[in-house]
Design an enzyme around this catalytic site. Structure first.
Site, short mmCIF file in Angstrom:
data_model
loop_
_atom_site.label_atom_id
_atom_site.label_comp_id
_atom_site.label_asym_id
_atom_site.label_seq_id
_atom_site.Cartn_x
_atom_site.Cartn_y
_atom_site.Cartn_z
N VAL A 1 0.31 4.72 5.05
CA VAL A 1 -0.27 3.61 5.83
C VAL A 1 0.83 2.63 6.23
O VAL A 1 0.76 2.02 7.30
CB VAL A 1 -1.36 2.90 5.01
CG1 VAL A 1 -1.97 1.76 5.81
CG2 VAL A 1 -2.44 3.90 4.61
N GLY A 2 1.88 2.51 5.40
CA GLY A 2 3.00 1.64 5.74
C GLY A 2 3.64 2.04 7.06
O GLY A 2 4.05 1.18 7.86
N GLU B 1 5.58 -3.29 1.02
CA GLU B 1 5.64 -3.04 -0.42
C GLU B 1 4.91 -1.72 -0.67
O GLU B 1 3.68 -1.68 -0.71
CB GLU B 1 4.99 -4.19 -1.19
CG GLU B 1 5.70 -5.52 -1.04
CD GLU B 1 7.09 -5.52 -1.67
OE1 GLU B 1 7.38 -4.61 -2.48
OE2 GLU B 1 7.87 -6.43 -1.36
N PRO C 1 3.00 4.62 1.41
CA PRO C 1 3.96 4.88 2.48
C PRO C 1 3.31 5.41 3.75
O PRO C 1 3.73 5.08 4.86
CB PRO C 1 4.90 5.93 1.86
CG PRO C 1 4.82 5.68 0.38
CD PRO C 1 3.39 5.28 0.15
N GLY D 1 0.82 -1.20 0.00
CA GLY D 1 0.00 0.00 0.00
C GLY D 1 0.85 1.26 0.00
O GLY D 1 2.00 1.25 -0.44
N CYS E 1 1.91 0.47 -8.94
CA CYS E 1 2.96 1.06 -8.10
C CYS E 1 4.31 1.15 -8.80
O CYS E 1 5.16 1.94 -8.38
CB CYS E 1 3.10 0.27 -6.80
SG CYS E 1 3.50 -1.47 -7.03
#
Length: 431
Positions: free
Chosen positions: A155-156, A173, A153, A151, A207
């Site tokens: 939310v990462g 990822e 960055p 998802g 992405c």
């Protein structure tokens, strides 16, 4: 009331029982996954269409690859089937119990994964959980043994912070702005064909898509008509009516993308239809680095062109920004491509093509820095979801030999130990 507690407890108990470890069980899980795909091809196609129109001589030394335990896979909406099942295959093959959290945005695929997929797998070891950001946040409060997230960055960072509370390892990822350098020594039409195909594939919601072009003003002048030609050949005079051009996933993303069209000047495309969530394949010129289209990942069918005076300037531009998930370089000179490769850093790299590197199973796929951590695809998926346990099995005898390592460390014993270390290719096995 915690809606996930019972499910997670059931899966952890199943893993603790050891049922996922036999190779036969893992193979059965994978076969079930295969049947799911084969028997529901039409259903999945319809859902996707609705959502997106390494030993020593005396010892036995080895690496034992063991499952982590309870794994959480959080999947995105842009490739909701592929990016759910690819990590799932690796997690199941490694012998883990898995919780799959598909995206709530791709509602139709989410429904199939939740209602149909569990019928094909051992439900004591696998579960699909549903919900949006609130439910995902609640799920992340629990302890997992590994988390795999695909998802943004933003939310990462939330996922990684939640994992840190339990010291849970993660694979992230993420996305990023993927540069595409186009050298003056190129055939513009070849470049345009390849860049346009990979930029507008899945309506740009990929992405690893080329996010912007870096080229000289002279190459821009040659590239623009070639891009227009490629877009027309691919999607016709009216791209909106083309069956090969997808739509934007949601109204929210549509409005965000439409706002980016005000950056620079529209050279190609620019048409939109809110009722159809349609944005034409678009090329922007005259954009500034400070504008939003050059500050955020586009994730749509918009391709800005930035002008640079030289390869040095292009490399410097790329190096001062966050490391991208992918980087592309086009040139008839292999030295130019190799220089871009040598002087930059990215999750993946492809010379004279788009994101084909991610289709090669013998290559790992993953990001670096802000574009992610960890990798998967093919055998790398199995390795990602396995703990690499270093093991050495030593014989109980030969104590007179091994006694050389015990104190007191006499000059003689030290000489023998030193000789042993110098004659072996690895570190001294007596220690």
């Amino acid at each position: 009331m915690d809606p996930f507690a019972d499910t997670l407890q059931r899966l952890r108990e199943a893993f603790d029982s050891g049922c996922t470890r036999p190779a036969e069980f893992r193979a059965a899980q994978l076969k079930g996954l295969s049947r799911f795909l084969q028997e529901n091809k039409q259903l999945l196609q319809e859902a996707l269409a609705q959502d997106l129109h390494k030993a020593t001589q005396l010892d036995s030394a080895f690496i034992r690859k063991e499952p982590f335990g309870l794994v959480l896979v959080i999947a995105p909406w842009n490739y909701p089937l592929n990016l759910s099942l690819e990590p799932l295959v690796g997690a199941l093959a490694a012998g883990n119990c898995v919780v799959l959290k598909p995206s709530e945005v791709s509602k139709s695929t989410e429904k199939v994964l939740a209602e149909v997929l569990p019928r094909y797998l051992d439900q004591s070891c696998f579960a699909v959980v549903l919900g949006g950001p609130q439910e995902t946040g609640q799920l992340l409060e629990h302890k997992f043994d590994y988390i795999f997230f695909t998802g943004s960055p933003r939310v990462g960072k939330i996922v990684m912070a939640a994992a840190a509370k339990h010291l849970t390892p993660v694979t992230l990822e993420l996305g990023g702005k993927n540069p595409c350098y186009v050298d003056d020594n190129c055939d513009p039409q070849t470049v345009a064909n390849r860049v346009a195909f990979f930029r507008y594939f899945n309506s740009g919601q990929t992405c690893v898509a080329p996010d912007y072009i870096l080229c000289s003003p002279e190459m821009q002048a040659r590239l623009l008509p070639a891009l227009q030609s490629a877009i027309t050949r691919f999607y016709g005079e009216d791209p909106q009516s083309s069956p090969d051009l997808g739509r934007i996933i949601s109204e929210k993303n549509f409005q965000r993308l439409r706002g980016l069209l005000s950056c620079g000047h529209v050279a190609i495309g620019g048409q939109t239809d809110e009722s159809d969530r349609y944005i034409a394949p678009t090329v922007l010129v005259g954009v500034q680095e400070t504008e939003p289209v050059m500050q955020e990942e586009i994730f749509g069918p918009i391709l800005p062109i930035m002008n640079v005076r030289s390869l040095d300037e292009a490399v410097e531009f790329i190096r001062r920004r966050e490391k991208p998930l992918a980087l592309y370089a086009f040139s008839n000179s292999s030295q130019v491509v190799k220089r871009v490769l040598a002087q930059t850093s990215s999750g993946g790299f492809c010379g004279n093509d788009g994101f084909m590197h991610m289709t090669v199973a013998s290559l790992p796929f993953g990001g670096v820095g802000a574009s992610g951590m960890g990798s998967y695809h093919g055998k790398f998926s199995f390795d990602t979801f396995s703990h690499h346990r270093a093991c050495l099995l030593r014989r109980p005898g030969l104590e007179k030999v091994y006694a050389l390592r015990y104190p007191p460390h006499t000059p003689r014993n030290l000489r023998v130990l030193l000789a042993a270390m110098e004659t072996r290719s690895c570190s001294c096995a007596l220690l």
